[in-house]
Design a protein around this motif. Sequence first.
Motif, mmCIF file in Angstrom:
data_model
loop_
_atom_site.group_PDB
_atom_site.id
_atom_site.type_symbol
_atom_site.label_atom_id
_atom_site.label_comp_id
_atom_site.label_asym_id
_atom_site.label_seq_id
_atom_site.Cartn_x
_atom_site.Cartn_y
_atom_site.Cartn_z
ATOM 1 N N MET A 276 0.848 -1.307 -0.093
ATOM 2 C CA MET A 276 -0.041 0.096 0.199
ATOM 3 C C MET A 276 0.774 1.269 0.026
ATOM 4 O O MET A 276 1.694 1.367 0.723
ATOM 5 N N ASP A 277 0.445 2.158 -0.808
ATOM 6 C CA ASP A 277 1.529 3.377 -0.960
ATOM 7 C C ASP A 277 1.086 4.334 0.169
ATOM 8 O O ASP A 277 0.101 4.314 1.142
ATOM 9 N N ALA A 278 2.007 5.263 0.379
ATOM 10 C CA ALA A 278 2.063 6.225 1.552
ATOM 11 C C ALA A 278 0.585 7.022 1.616
ATOM 12 O O ALA A 278 0.169 7.234 2.710
ATOM 13 N N ASN A 279 0.115 7.576 0.304
ATOM 14 C CA ASN A 279 -0.952 8.416 0.302
ATOM 15 C C ASN A 279 -2.216 7.730 0.957
ATOM 16 O O ASN A 279 -3.085 8.112 1.603
ATOM 17 N N LYS A 280 -2.312 6.321 0.606
ATOM 18 C CA LYS A 280 -3.347 5.450 0.906
ATOM 19 C C LYS A 280 -3.412 5.211 2.382
ATOM 20 O O LYS A 280 -4.419 5.263 2.945
ATOM 21 N N LYS A 281 -2.223 5.052 3.057
ATOM 22 C CA LYS A 281 -2.011 4.642 4.290
ATOM 23 C C LYS A 281 -2.346 6.027 5.165
ATOM 24 O O LYS A 281 -3.148 6.002 6.214
ATOM 25 N N LYS A 282 -2.123 7.208 4.697
ATOM 26 C CA LYS A 282 -2.150 8.563 5.157
ATOM 27 C C LYS A 282 -4.024 8.746 5.289
ATOM 28 O O LYS A 282 -4.526 9.131 6.332
ATOM 29 N N GLU A 283 -4.588 8.445 4.170
ATOM 30 C CA GLU A 283 -6.179 8.510 4.108
ATOM 31 C C GLU A 283 -6.592 7.232 4.827
ATOM 32 O O GLU A 283 -7.795 7.679 5.657
ATOM 33 N N LEU A 284 -6.279 6.427 4.969
ATOM 34 C CA LEU A 284 -6.837 5.236 6.175
ATOM 35 C C LEU A 284 -6.728 5.663 7.461
ATOM 36 O O LEU A 284 -7.523 5.565 8.193
ATOM 37 N N TRP A 285 -5.391 6.258 7.813
ATOM 38 C CA TRP A 285 -5.106 6.617 9.273
ATOM 39 C C TRP A 285 -6.197 8.020 9.375
ATOM 40 O O TRP A 285 -6.683 8.185 10.563
ATOM 41 N N ARG A 286 -6.252 8.953 8.375
ATOM 42 C CA ARG A 286 -7.331 9.998 8.637
ATOM 43 C C ARG A 286 -8.437 9.329 8.799
ATOM 44 O O ARG A 286 -9.365 9.858 9.658
ATOM 45 N N ALA A 287 -9.099 8.598 7.979
ATOM 46 C CA ALA A 287 -10.362 8.046 8.228
ATOM 47 C C ALA A 287 -10.528 7.258 9.535
ATOM 48 O O ALA A 287 -11.667 7.664 10.090
ATOM 49 N N ALA A 288 -9.356 6.520 10.096
ATOM 50 C CA ALA A 288 -9.573 6.104 11.458
ATOM 51 C C ALA A 288 -9.738 6.925 12.513
ATOM 52 O O ALA A 288 -10.483 6.971 13.601
ATOM 53 N N LYS A 289 -8.977 8.060 12.371
ATOM 54 C CA LYS A 289 -9.098 9.244 13.354
ATOM 55 C C LYS A 289 -10.191 9.828 13.362
ATOM 56 O O LYS A 289 -10.907 10.144 14.565
ATOM 57 N N PHE A 290 -10.789 10.094 12.179
ATOM 58 C CA PHE A 290 -12.040 10.652 12.228
ATOM 59 C C PHE A 290 -13.113 9.587 12.890
ATOM 60 O O PHE A 290 -14.119 10.208 13.583
ATOM 61 N N THR A 291 -13.077 8.486 12.420
ATOM 62 C CA THR A 291 -14.029 7.594 13.022
ATOM 63 C C THR A 291 -13.872 7.671 14.832
ATOM 64 O O THR A 291 -15.024 7.519 15.350
ATOM 65 N N LEU A 292 -12.731 7.487 15.035
ATOM 66 C CA LEU A 292 -12.331 7.473 16.569
ATOM 67 C C LEU A 292 -13.115 8.860 17.179
ATOM 68 O O LEU A 292 -13.665 9.045 18.251
ATOM 69 N N PHE A 293 -12.666 10.009 16.717
ATOM 70 C CA PHE A 293 -13.292 11.124 17.060
ATOM 71 C C PHE A 293 -14.990 11.198 16.970
ATOM 72 O O PHE A 293 -15.625 11.593 17.776
ATOM 73 N N SER A 294 -15.374 10.532 15.946
ATOM 74 C CA SER A 294 -16.861 10.728 15.897
ATOM 75 C C SER A 294 -17.418 9.748 16.575
ATOM 76 O O SER A 294 -18.685 10.089 17.350
ATOM 77 N N ILE A 295 -16.864 8.735 17.073
ATOM 78 C CA ILE A 295 -17.262 7.760 18.316
ATOM 79 C C ILE A 295 -17.586 8.818 19.601
ATOM 80 O O ILE A 295 -18.329 8.516 20.219
ATOM 81 N N SER A 296 -16.309 9.443 19.837
ATOM 82 C CA SER A 296 -16.318 10.040 21.042
ATOM 83 C C SER A 296 -17.263 11.229 20.837
ATOM 84 O O SER A 296 -18.139 11.652 21.865
#
Length: 137
Positions: free
Chosen positions: A1-21
Amino acid sequence: MDANKKKELWRAAKFTLFSISAGLIEILSFTLFNELLHLPYWLSYLIALVLSVLWNFTLNRKFTFQSAANVPIAMLKVAGYYAVFTPLSTLLEHLLAGQLGWNEYLVTGINMLLNFVTEFLFQRFVVYRDSIDTAKK
C-alpha cells in the motif's frame, strides 16, 4: 500500500475515533435532556447534536485534517452542512420516533450513522479540500 493510501486510511480511522467520542457526547447529552430534564424530544436531539458537532469539529480540524484553514470560514462551511442536515435529521427523528413510534435511541443511532458518513465526505472534500495537512506541527 502506498504512503498516500496509508495516510488516508489513518485519517479515516482518526475521524472514526473522534466521531465515536462525539457520538458518546451526543447520546449522553441526549439522555440527560430527554430522560432526566424531560425536554421535548426534538429539543433534546438538537442540543445534543450541537454539542457533538462542536466537539467533532474542533478535534477533526486539529488532529484529523491538520488544517491551517481560516477557522471562521471552516465553521461556516460546517454550519452550511448542518443547515441542511439538521432539519432533515430532525424531521426524520420526528417522523420515525414521533409519528411511527420507532424507538428514539434507534432513530438517533440511524441519524448518527448518516451524519458520520456524510460529514466525513463533506469535511474531506469540501471544508478541508485544499488545506489538509497545512497546520504547523
